[in-house]
Design an enzyme around this catalytic site. Structure first.
Site, PDB file in Angstrom:
ATOM      1  N   GLU A  61      -3.486  -9.089   3.297  1.00 10.10           N
ATOM      2  CA  GLU A  61      -4.234  -8.945   4.546  1.00 10.10           C
ATOM      3  C   GLU A  61      -5.279 -10.038   4.777  1.00 10.10           C
ATOM      4  OE1 GLU A  61      -2.844  -4.693   3.639  1.00 10.10           O
ATOM      5  OE2 GLU A  61      -3.427  -6.482   2.525  1.00 10.10           O
ATOM      6  N   GLU A 114       0.831  -1.208   0.000  1.00  9.73           N
ATOM      7  CA  GLU A 114       0.000   0.000   0.000  1.00  9.73           C
ATOM      8  C   GLU A 114       0.867   1.260   0.000  1.00  9.73           C
ATOM      9  OE1 GLU A 114      -4.223  -0.814   2.007  1.00  9.73           O
ATOM     10  OE2 GLU A 114      -2.570  -1.070   3.409  1.00  9.73           O
TER      11      GLU A 114
END
Length: 266
Positions: free
Chosen positions: A137, A117
């Site tokens: 995730e 990210e």
């Protein structure tokens, strides 16, 4: 500025930030996130700094994402909504949506979860051949809520984004380049030279023009094409470009057949 979890070096108009937790594969806990937030605050505020490179220490990882092992006090006043990040998000970058200055991610090893990210939040990604990327995730019961879901859809389109997001799979550097996420892939030992070459190309341009360009791009993301076109001349960054010295210097240098001498951004 004294730092504990990253190394900061400046060379002329370039700032290089190296996440320095190699023993944790450069995973970030709260203190590291707050520190990086301050580093990028200082970068944005310093008119002598025009471009930054973000990388990770060692050759194993750019960043493994969030450090899930280190306890965090949710009552810490620096925490954003009780999370171990500043208001600007993971690595001090992922929620810094109105960032004025360019950042290059030099990805060595793997960039996973929040690490990916952070790379996606940068303007340009260059990668070592050994690099890999993934929003992993879901493998630990979480989701890429630091802007990763939205940015990967924007970068790849829905079908390729679904293929990454719904499997939490890792994508090697060559495939990331083929898909358009990565601007250039080089042998591992050439990564930082590559990143500096990109930084030099950016720094050869007017910083006022770069800031205005980024502002228009953000306006497009926020408003769409039609509204952005109507609004862009009202943006303060665009007005500053037209009224600042670089607009005159660029044409003058071209006419005089010399390299332009740009001014620090205001």
């Amino acid at each position: 500025m004294e730092t504990r979890f990253c190394k900061v070096e400046t060379d002329g108009h370039l700032m290089t930030v190296t996440i320095d937790r190699p023993e944790m594969r450069n995973a970030l806990h709260g203190e590291a996130n707050f520190e990086l937030g301050e580093v990028f605050d200082a970068y944005e505020a310093d008119p002598n700094l025009w471009v930054a490179i973000l990388t990770g220490a060692g050759d194993k990882a750019f960043s493994a994402g969030a450090d899930l092992r280190t306890p965090f006090d949710k009552a810490d006043p620096r925490a954003f909504n009780g999370m171990p990040v500043p208001e600007t998000g993971f690595a001090g970058l992922v929620w810094r949506f109105n960032r004025r200055k360019p950042v290059i991610a030099a990805v060595n090893g793997f960039a996973m979860g929040g690490g990916f990210e952070a790379a996606l939040a940068c303007d340009v990604i260059v990668a070592a051949e050994s690099a890999s990327f993934g929003l992993t995730e879901p493998r630990v019961g979480l989701a890429a809520l630091g802007g990763g879901i939205q940015r990967i859809v924007q970068e790849l389109g829905p079908k390729r984004a679904h293929a990454m997001l719904l499997t939490a799979r890792k994508v090697p550097a060559a495939q990331a380049h083929d898909w358009g996420m990565v601007a250039e892939v080089v042998p591992d030992g050439e990564l930082m030279d590559c990143a500096r070459r990109w930084a030099d190309e950016i720094a050869s341009c007017s910083p006022a023009s770069i800031i205005a360009t980024k502002a228009v791009m953000q306006s497009y993301y926020d408003l769409g094409m039609e509204a952005s076109n109507k609004e862009m001349f009202a943006l303060p960054e665009v007005r500053a470009m037209f009224t600042g010295p670089d607009a005159r210097e660029g044409g003058k240098a071209l006419f005089e057949k010399r390299a332009p001498v740009w001014s620090n951004p205001q």
